[in-house]
Design a protein around this motif. Structure first.
Motif, PDB file in Angstrom:
ATOM      1  N   TYR A 154       0.816  -1.212   0.000  1.00 59.81           N
ATOM      2  CA  TYR A 154       0.000   0.000   0.000  1.00 59.81           C
ATOM      3  C   TYR A 154       0.850   1.262   0.000  1.00 59.81           C
ATOM      4  O   TYR A 154       0.426   2.305  -0.516  1.00 59.81           O
ATOM      5  N   LEU A 155       2.062   1.191   0.553  1.00 60.05           N
ATOM      6  CA  LEU A 155       2.912   2.369   0.608  1.00 60.05           C
ATOM      7  C   LEU A 155       3.201   2.934  -0.781  1.00 60.05           C
ATOM      8  O   LEU A 155       2.948   4.125  -1.033  1.00 60.05           O
ATOM      9  N   PRO A 156       3.711   2.141  -1.730  1.00 56.84           N
ATOM     10  CA  PRO A 156       3.929   2.706  -3.071  1.00 56.84           C
ATOM     11  C   PRO A 156       2.625   3.123  -3.747  1.00 56.84           C
ATOM     12  O   PRO A 156       2.605   4.107  -4.497  1.00 56.84           O
ATOM     13  N   LEU A 157       1.535   2.394  -3.476  1.00 59.83           N
ATOM     14  CA  LEU A 157       0.245   2.776  -4.064  1.00 59.83           C
ATOM     15  C   LEU A 157      -0.187   4.148  -3.562  1.00 59.83           C
ATOM     16  O   LEU A 157      -0.654   4.989  -4.336  1.00 59.83           O
ATOM     17  N   SER A 158      -0.019   4.388  -2.266  1.00 55.70           N
ATOM     18  CA  SER A 158      -0.418   5.675  -1.701  1.00 55.70           C
ATOM     19  C   SER A 158       0.444   6.810  -2.245  1.00 55.70           C
ATOM     20  O   SER A 158      -0.053   7.921  -2.467  1.00 55.70           O
ATOM     21  N   LEU A 159       1.734   6.557  -2.483  1.00 59.31           N
ATOM     22  CA  LEU A 159       2.604   7.581  -3.047  1.00 59.31           C
ATOM     23  C   LEU A 159       2.210   7.912  -4.486  1.00 59.31           C
ATOM     24  O   LEU A 159       2.266   9.073  -4.907  1.00 59.31           O
ATOM     25  N   LEU A 160       1.792   6.902  -5.229  1.00 58.20           N
ATOM     26  CA  LEU A 160       1.329   7.130  -6.593  1.00 58.20           C
ATOM     27  C   LEU A 160       0.119   8.054  -6.641  1.00 58.20           C
ATOM     28  O   LEU A 160      -0.012   8.903  -7.527  1.00 58.20           O
ATOM     29  N   PHE A 161      -0.770   7.903  -5.671  1.00 59.43           N
ATOM     30  CA  PHE A 161      -2.035   8.642  -5.687  1.00 59.43           C
ATOM     31  C   PHE A 161      -2.050   9.826  -4.720  1.00 59.43           C
ATOM     32  O   PHE A 161      -3.074  10.506  -4.625  1.00 59.43           O
ATOM     33  N   TRP A 162      -0.937  10.089  -4.018  1.00 58.24           N
ATOM     34  CA  TRP A 162      -0.937  11.137  -2.988  1.00 58.24           C
ATOM     35  C   TRP A 162      -1.288  12.507  -3.564  1.00 58.24           C
ATOM     36  O   TRP A 162      -2.149  13.223  -3.047  1.00 58.24           O
ATOM     37  N   HIS A 163      -0.624  12.887  -4.652  1.00 56.66           N
ATOM     38  CA  HIS A 163      -0.877  14.184  -5.278  1.00 56.66           C
ATOM     39  C   HIS A 163      -1.746  14.078  -6.529  1.00 56.66           C
ATOM     40  O   HIS A 163      -2.139  15.110  -7.090  1.00 56.66           O
ATOM     41  N   ALA A 164      -2.014  12.865  -6.990  1.00 54.34           N
ATOM     42  CA  ALA A 164      -2.661  12.669  -8.286  1.00 54.34           C
ATOM     43  C   ALA A 164      -4.026  13.364  -8.408  1.00 54.34           C
ATOM     44  O   ALA A 164      -4.276  14.035  -9.425  1.00 54.34           O
ATOM     45  N   PRO A 165      -4.948  13.238  -7.432  1.00 57.05           N
ATOM     46  CA  PRO A 165      -6.250  13.910  -7.597  1.00 57.05           C
ATOM     47  C   PRO A 165      -6.118  15.417  -7.769  1.00 57.05           C
ATOM     48  O   PRO A 165      -6.817  16.023  -8.601  1.00 57.05           O
ATOM     49  N   ALA A 166      -5.227  16.055  -7.008  1.00 57.31           N
ATOM     50  CA  ALA A 166      -5.037  17.502  -7.108  1.00 57.31           C
ATOM     51  C   ALA A 166      -4.410  17.879  -8.450  1.00 57.31           C
ATOM     52  O   ALA A 166      -4.759  18.913  -9.039  1.00 57.31           O
ATOM     53  N   LEU A 167      -3.491  17.070  -8.945  1.00 55.28           N
ATOM     54  CA  LEU A 167      -2.863  17.346 -10.243  1.00 55.28           C
ATOM     55  C   LEU A 167      -3.886  17.260 -11.372  1.00 55.28           C
ATOM     56  O   LEU A 167      -3.879  18.081 -12.293  1.00 55.28           O
ATOM     57  N   VAL A 168      -4.759  16.283 -11.295  1.00 56.20           N
ATOM     58  CA  VAL A 168      -5.821  16.139 -12.295  1.00 56.20           C
ATOM     59  C   VAL A 168      -6.781  17.321 -12.224  1.00 56.20           C
ATOM     60  O   VAL A 168      -7.154  17.915 -13.245  1.00 56.20           O
ATOM     61  N   HIS A 169      -7.192  17.684 -11.010  1.00 55.41           N
ATOM     62  CA  HIS A 169      -8.232  18.702 -10.830  1.00 55.41           C
ATOM     63  C   HIS A 169      -7.711  20.118 -11.085  1.00 55.41           C
ATOM     64  O   HIS A 169      -8.349  20.893 -11.808  1.00 55.41           O
ATOM     65  N   TRP A 170      -6.568  20.486 -10.482  1.00 53.10           N
ATOM     66  CA  TRP A 170      -6.094  21.863 -10.562  1.00 53.10           C
ATOM     67  C   TRP A 170      -5.137  22.132 -11.709  1.00 53.10           C
ATOM     68  O   TRP A 170      -5.001  23.273 -12.138  1.00 53.10           O
ATOM     69  N   HIS A 171      -4.480  21.097 -12.202  1.00 51.41           N
ATOM     70  CA  HIS A 171      -3.504  21.305 -13.271  1.00 51.41           C
ATOM     71  C   HIS A 171      -3.902  20.643 -14.586  1.00 51.41           C
ATOM     72  O   HIS A 171      -3.196  20.800 -15.580  1.00 51.41           O
ATOM     73  N   GLY A 172      -5.003  19.910 -14.606  1.00 48.00           N
ATOM     74  CA  GLY A 172      -5.449  19.280 -15.839  1.00 48.00           C
ATOM     75  C   GLY A 172      -4.516  18.206 -16.350  1.00 48.00           C
ATOM     76  O   GLY A 172      -4.489  17.907 -17.548  1.00 48.00           O
ATOM     77  N   VAL A 173      -3.742  17.589 -15.455  1.00 43.05           N
ATOM     78  CA  VAL A 173      -2.810  16.523 -15.848  1.00 43.05           C
ATOM     79  C   VAL A 173      -3.603  15.244 -16.107  1.00 43.05           C
ATOM     80  O   VAL A 173      -4.579  14.960 -15.418  1.00 43.05           O
ATOM     81  N   THR A 174      -3.191  14.476 -17.098  1.00 43.01           N
ATOM     82  CA  THR A 174      -3.868  13.216 -17.392  1.00 43.01           C
ATOM     83  C   THR A 174      -3.645  12.226 -16.245  1.00 43.01           C
ATOM     84  O   THR A 174      -2.646  12.327 -15.522  1.00 43.01           O
ATOM     85  N   PRO A 175      -4.556  11.265 -16.064  1.00 38.74           N
ATOM     86  CA  PRO A 175      -4.432  10.335 -14.931  1.00 38.74           C
ATOM     87  C   PRO A 175      -3.087   9.619 -14.843  1.00 38.74           C
ATOM     88  O   PRO A 175      -2.491   9.563 -13.763  1.00 38.74           O
ATOM     89  N   ILE A 176      -2.600   9.089 -15.955  1.00 39.66           N
ATOM     90  CA  ILE A 176      -1.339   8.341 -15.919  1.00 39.66           C
ATOM     91  C   ILE A 176      -0.172   9.264 -15.583  1.00 39.66           C
ATOM     92  O   ILE A 176       0.683   8.931 -14.746  1.00 39.66           O
ATOM     93  N   LYS A 177      -0.136  10.438 -16.185  1.00 43.45           N
ATOM     94  CA  LYS A 177       0.941  11.388 -15.886  1.00 43.45           C
ATOM     95  C   LYS A 177       0.860  11.868 -14.437  1.00 43.45           C
ATOM     96  O   LYS A 177       1.887  12.101 -13.797  1.00 43.45           O
TER      97      LYS A 177
END
Length: 269
Positions: A154-177
């Motif tokens: 779960y540790l690497p999984l949480s690091l993958l998704f730690w900033h991801a929702p904010a990057l998608v929402h505020w910066h328009g970054v694609t999910p994989i990026k």
């Protein structure tokens, strides 16, 4: 996009900012956190797909709490509708957040599936479906191994998704990026995140010790169990409030996300 590398001591700052911001709007932030928990709990009640649905909603729901924190830092009262901010940012970003949620659910269920190889699925069933925790179950070697394997994955999984929702929402970054950028930001700021985690652990342990001490002074040890539950919920709400600051200070400031950090940014590429 630029990555902002911060010193390890920033982890303490994030904890302080989380507590301070929560205390600025305690009713709003605690209320939104309870709504966040209720929303995920209701999702688990959907037949057959409840657990997966709750997992898929977690990134969007977490983003809602981050948006609420952003509002609170501006001195505004975050309204309940802010919890669905991820679904009000246009169709493109809404779809991206749904994809991100699906990836998170798939990743979490996969790690639970791997843990099931060690105990026949007892730990995964208990975590996802619920059930009674017995001393006999906890002492089983297979169950303990499955628990530690799930935690390690779960540790690497949480690091993958730690900033991801904010990057998608505020910066328009694609999910994989967003997953790549999140992992890179966490890696570069691992010292600060480690201090952040230990600091919150310390806050929780201090609160537990204080509650136990007060209960002992009052001559009612059982009071500690009753009081600690709501205290723990408030601390978790403060923790979720502080997550916004870990994101804000990890990336180059934009007009929407001002930052006080004076550290030099580094190119993610």
């Amino acid at each position: 996009m630029k990555l902002n590398i911060v010193p390890a001591r920033t982890g303490i700052t994030w904890v302080k900012l989380g507590i301070k911001t929560f205390m600025m709007q305690p009713l709003a932030m605690s209320g939104l956190f309870f709504m966040f928990m209720a929303m995920l709990s209701l999702a688990t009640l959907v037949p057959f797909i409840g657990a997966a649905l709750a997992l898929a909603l977690l990134p969007a729901a977490t983003l809602g709490l981050m948006a609420a924190t952003q509002e609170a830092t501006k001195g505004k009262f975050p309204m309940p509708s802010i919890l669905i901010s991820a679904f009000r940012a246009g169709q493109q970003r809404m779809r991206a957040m749904m994809v991100l949620g699906g990836l998170y659910a798939a990743g979490f269920l996969t790690l639970m599936g791997i843990s099931a190889l060690f105990d026949g699925g007892e730990f995964a069933r208990l975590y996802l479906v619920g059930g009674k925790i017995t001393e006999e179950l906890l002492l089983q070697r297979g169950f303990q191994t499955a628990m530690w394997v799930a935690l390690a994955l779960y540790l690497p999984l949480s690091l993958l998704f730690w900033h991801a929702p904010a990057l998608v929402h505020w910066h328009g970054v694609t999910p994989i990026k967003s997953l790549f950028f999140s992992l890179m930001a966490c890696y570069k700021n691992l010292g600060a995140l480690t201090v952040f985690a230990f600091a919150w652990t310390g806050v929780f342990l201090f609160a537990a010790l204080l509650v136990s001490l007060i209960a002992s002074v009052l001559g009612n040890p059982a009071l500690a169990t009753v009081v600690m539950f709501p205290v723990a919920l408030v601390i978790v709400a403060m923790f979720f409030t502080s997550i916004y600051f870990t994101f804000r200070d990890s990336f180059l400031a934009t007009p929407e996300l001002p930052t006080d950090s004076g550290d030099q940014p580094a190119d993610l590429s």
